[in-house]
Motif scaffolding. Sequence first.
Motif, PDB file in Angstrom:
ATOM      1  N   GLN A  54       0.820  -1.203   0.000  1.00 34.25           N
ATOM      2  CA  GLN A  54       0.000   0.000   0.000  1.00 34.25           C
ATOM      3  C   GLN A  54       0.855   1.254   0.000  1.00 34.25           C
ATOM      4  N   ILE A  55       1.913   1.243   0.808  1.00 32.94           N
ATOM      5  CA  ILE A  55       2.816   2.394   0.846  1.00 32.94           C
ATOM      6  C   ILE A  55       3.498   2.580  -0.501  1.00 32.94           C
ATOM      7  N   ALA A  56       3.919   1.470  -1.106  1.00 31.33           N
ATOM      8  CA  ALA A  56       4.619   1.541  -2.390  1.00 31.33           C
ATOM      9  C   ALA A  56       3.726   2.112  -3.476  1.00 31.33           C
ATOM     10  N   ILE A  57       2.480   1.668  -3.520  1.00 32.13           N
ATOM     11  CA  ILE A  57       1.557   2.165  -4.537  1.00 32.13           C
ATOM     12  C   ILE A  57       1.286   3.651  -4.325  1.00 32.13           C
ATOM     13  N   ALA A  58       1.103   4.061  -3.063  1.00 33.97           N
ATOM     14  CA  ALA A  58       0.871   5.478  -2.778  1.00 33.97           C
ATOM     15  C   ALA A  58       2.076   6.319  -3.217  1.00 33.97           C
ATOM     16  N   LEU A  59       3.293   5.800  -2.956  1.00 31.02           N
ATOM     17  CA  LEU A  59       4.501   6.496  -3.377  1.00 31.02           C
ATOM     18  C   LEU A  59       4.559   6.625  -4.886  1.00 31.02           C
ATOM     19  N   GLN A  60       4.270   5.528  -5.570  1.00 31.41           N
ATOM     20  CA  GLN A  60       4.326   5.552  -7.026  1.00 31.41           C
ATOM     21  C   GLN A  60       3.316   6.533  -7.603  1.00 31.41           C
ATOM     22  N   GLU A  61       2.109   6.519  -7.078  1.00 36.17           N
ATOM     23  CA  GLU A  61       1.076   7.423  -7.584  1.00 36.17           C
ATOM     24  C   GLU A  61       1.459   8.879  -7.355  1.00 36.17           C
ATOM     25  N   ALA A  62       2.064   9.161  -6.181  1.00 37.09           N
ATOM     26  CA  ALA A  62       2.494  10.535  -5.901  1.00 37.09           C
ATOM     27  C   ALA A  62       3.574  10.987  -6.875  1.00 37.09           C
ATOM     28  N   MET A  63       4.483  10.077  -7.217  1.00 35.32           N
ATOM     29  CA  MET A  63       5.583  10.432  -8.109  1.00 35.32           C
ATOM     30  C   MET A  63       5.126  10.580  -9.549  1.00 35.32           C
ATOM     31  N   LEU A  64       3.978  10.023  -9.880  1.00 32.73           N
ATOM     32  CA  LEU A  64       3.482  10.085 -11.262  1.00 32.73           C
ATOM     33  C   LEU A  64       2.446  11.179 -11.469  1.00 32.73           C
ATOM     34  N   GLN A  65       2.308  12.065 -10.513  1.00 31.15           N
ATOM     35  CA  GLN A  65       1.361  13.164 -10.681  1.00 31.15           C
ATOM     36  C   GLN A  65       1.745  14.012 -11.891  1.00 31.15           C
ATOM     37  N   ALA A  66       0.762  14.301 -12.757  1.00 29.30           N
ATOM     38  CA  ALA A  66       0.976  15.142 -13.938  1.00 29.30           C
ATOM     39  C   ALA A  66      -0.140  16.181 -13.976  1.00 29.30           C
ATOM     40  N   PRO A  67       0.068  17.349 -13.351  1.00 26.68           N
ATOM     41  CA  PRO A  67      -1.008  18.352 -13.244  1.00 26.68           C
ATOM     42  C   PRO A  67      -1.596  18.777 -14.584  1.00 26.68           C
ATOM     43  N   ASP A  68      -0.771  18.826 -15.634  1.00 24.65           N
ATOM     44  CA  ASP A  68      -1.276  19.283 -16.930  1.00 24.65           C
ATOM     45  C   ASP A  68      -2.264  18.315 -17.562  1.00 24.65           C
ATOM     46  N   LEU A  69      -2.350  17.094 -17.027  1.00 24.24           N
ATOM     47  CA  LEU A  69      -3.328  16.136 -17.559  1.00 24.24           C
ATOM     48  C   LEU A  69      -4.753  16.627 -17.388  1.00 24.24           C
ATOM     49  N   ILE A  70      -4.978  17.479 -16.405  1.00 24.73           N
ATOM     50  CA  ILE A  70      -6.339  17.984 -16.154  1.00 24.73           C
ATOM     51  C   ILE A  70      -6.901  18.678 -17.392  1.00 24.73           C
ATOM     52  N   GLN A  71      -6.017  19.304 -18.171  1.00 30.45           N
ATOM     53  CA  GLN A  71      -6.464  19.997 -19.378  1.00 30.45           C
ATOM     54  C   GLN A  71      -6.778  19.042 -20.532  1.00 30.45           C
ATOM     55  N   HIS A  72      -6.514  17.742 -20.354  1.00 33.23           N
ATOM     56  CA  HIS A  72      -6.651  16.799 -21.467  1.00 33.23           C
ATOM     57  C   HIS A  72      -7.490  15.583 -21.094  1.00 33.23           C
ATOM     58  N   LEU A  73      -8.413  15.743 -20.183  1.00 31.23           N
ATOM     59  CA  LEU A  73      -9.193  14.593 -19.730  1.00 31.23           C
ATOM     60  C   LEU A  73     -10.021  13.983 -20.850  1.00 31.23           C
ATOM     61  N   ASP A  74     -10.363  14.801 -21.863  1.00 32.48           N
ATOM     62  CA  ASP A  74     -11.201  14.279 -22.954  1.00 32.48           C
ATOM     63  C   ASP A  74     -10.401  13.533 -24.008  1.00 32.48           C
ATOM     64  N   ASN A  75      -9.098  13.808 -24.090  1.00 32.72           N
ATOM     65  CA  ASN A  75      -8.352  13.204 -25.204  1.00 32.72           C
ATOM     66  C   ASN A  75      -7.125  12.410 -24.788  1.00 32.72           C
ATOM     67  N   ILE A  76      -6.813  12.354 -23.482  1.00 32.23           N
ATOM     68  CA  ILE A  76      -5.644  11.592 -23.047  1.00 32.23           C
ATOM     69  C   ILE A  76      -6.036  10.673 -21.891  1.00 32.23           C
ATOM     70  N   ALA A  77      -5.649   9.406 -22.009  1.00 33.38           N
ATOM     71  CA  ALA A  77      -5.823   8.428 -20.925  1.00 33.38           C
ATOM     72  C   ALA A  77      -4.453   7.897 -20.541  1.00 33.38           C
ATOM     73  N   VAL A  78      -4.197   7.768 -19.250  1.00 34.44           N
ATOM     74  CA  VAL A  78      -2.937   7.206 -18.771  1.00 34.44           C
ATOM     75  C   VAL A  78      -3.236   6.026 -17.865  1.00 34.44           C
ATOM     76  N   ARG A  79      -2.331   5.073 -17.863  1.00 36.57           N
ATOM     77  CA  ARG A  79      -2.448   3.918 -16.980  1.00 36.57           C
ATOM     78  C   ARG A  79      -1.058   3.572 -16.448  1.00 36.57           C
ATOM     79  N   TYR A  80      -1.039   3.161 -15.183  1.00 31.95           N
ATOM     80  CA  TYR A  80       0.183   2.598 -14.613  1.00 31.95           C
ATOM     81  C   TYR A  80      -0.191   1.317 -13.883  1.00 31.95           C
ATOM     82  N   LEU A  81       0.422   0.195 -14.270  1.00 34.21           N
ATOM     83  CA  LEU A  81       0.193  -1.094 -13.626  1.00 34.21           C
ATOM     84  C   LEU A  81       1.488  -1.544 -12.979  1.00 34.21           C
ATOM     85  N   PRO A  82       1.518  -1.642 -11.653  1.00 26.06           N
ATOM     86  CA  PRO A  82       2.740  -2.101 -10.988  1.00 26.06           C
ATOM     87  C   PRO A  82       3.024  -3.558 -11.292  1.00 26.06           C
TER      88      PRO A  82
END
Length: 413
Positions: free
Chosen positions: A180-208
């Motif tokens: 749980q700690i590892a996943i929380a760390l990974q998600e925090a490190m992958l924050q991309a604020p500019d994605l908010i402007q592209h919710l209609d045309n960009i999808a991202v996925r991360y699978l540990p």
Amino acid sequence: MTADIDFTAFFEVTPSPYLVLDTDLVIRYINLAYLQTTGRTRDDLIGKYFFDALPENPDAPDEHSGHNLKTSLRRVLDTGKPDTLVLQRYDIPAPNLPGRFEERWWSEIHTPLPGQDGAVKWIVQRAEDVTAFVRSRRVRELTEEFTDREKGMAAELYVRARELHRLNQELRQAHARERQIAIALQEAMLQAPDLIQHLDNIAVRYLPATKTLNVCGDWYDVVDLPPDRYAAAVGDVVGHGLQAAAVMGMLRSALSAAIRAIPSPAQALEVLGLYARSVEGATAATAVKVLIDTRSRLIIYSNAGHPPPVLLHPDGTCELLDQATDPPLGARPYHVPRPQAGLPYTRGDTLVLYTDGLIERRDEDIDAGLARLTKALAQNSTLAPDQLADTLLASLNLAGGAPDDIALIIIRL
């Protein structure tokens, strides 16, 4: 030189009881020791669901029901990790006495065997019958039959076994907390604020990765470059664990800063390559950077040792962005300008960036993985980015993860 061993013959003469289950918990192999311990024949067991062939005792106390055994087997299937049951009661039907059961105690180890795709294909169960040891706890009632040494051995065995069981439980709980700690760390490190402007045309996925603590070195990023451009990148640091995650965080931040100052993907990767040579563990890291110019409808890209992005057209045809490929970030001991290429796109095209966990399989050429990817994309070319991301992972049998982590960006242009 590999020894020529007949493993079936080996297990037949092994004194420990073994059986092999498939993923439906159907018995596919059982050795002689197991047959002797249970008093069964191969015809009684082979090809049958475990809990039909060896049913639970309906009169067993609740704390000694078959629930623990089922949970252990399911845990192995879900996690791909071995599991141990220490001093587990599981009665077996009494021979020639329908409806009657014999009290039995077992020490069991369930070990997964993966198939070629890395997923669990078989479970090997080693089941030692320790009924006699458990019953020897009552030595005070049987003083004439047991020596003092045997009493001590029985008491020590029981205490050590229960302690092992407790430690096993604590280790599982600790692993769950670390995950749980590892996943929380990974998600925090992958924050991309500019994605908010592209919710209609960009999808991202991360699978540990499924076989680590889920802290790995794959990453993605999206950066806005107003007024009419934006950049996307994926990268991969070799290895797993906190060290790989730390290197990933440094490289991702450096490239994100570089592309804002130097919009050219090739020049941004040059800067990142210089930086990577000063970071321990980063020399073999790979990355691909794309710049999307919405005004000229042009994709400009550069690739540092990474699998090529794919441009998917609405008719299902695909183009690989493989004309500007260079070695990994820190591979060269001296500075050399990196290549850059451009590719026009039309509205409605889809750009797919990913890390190697999406396509690579053990003992398989990367071209086979690319062919599998483009085929899956072609079959789903009309789906929206979010739907396409989930459908793509499912069609590649990766929805539950893979031995390696996966970063994925899908952009509807």
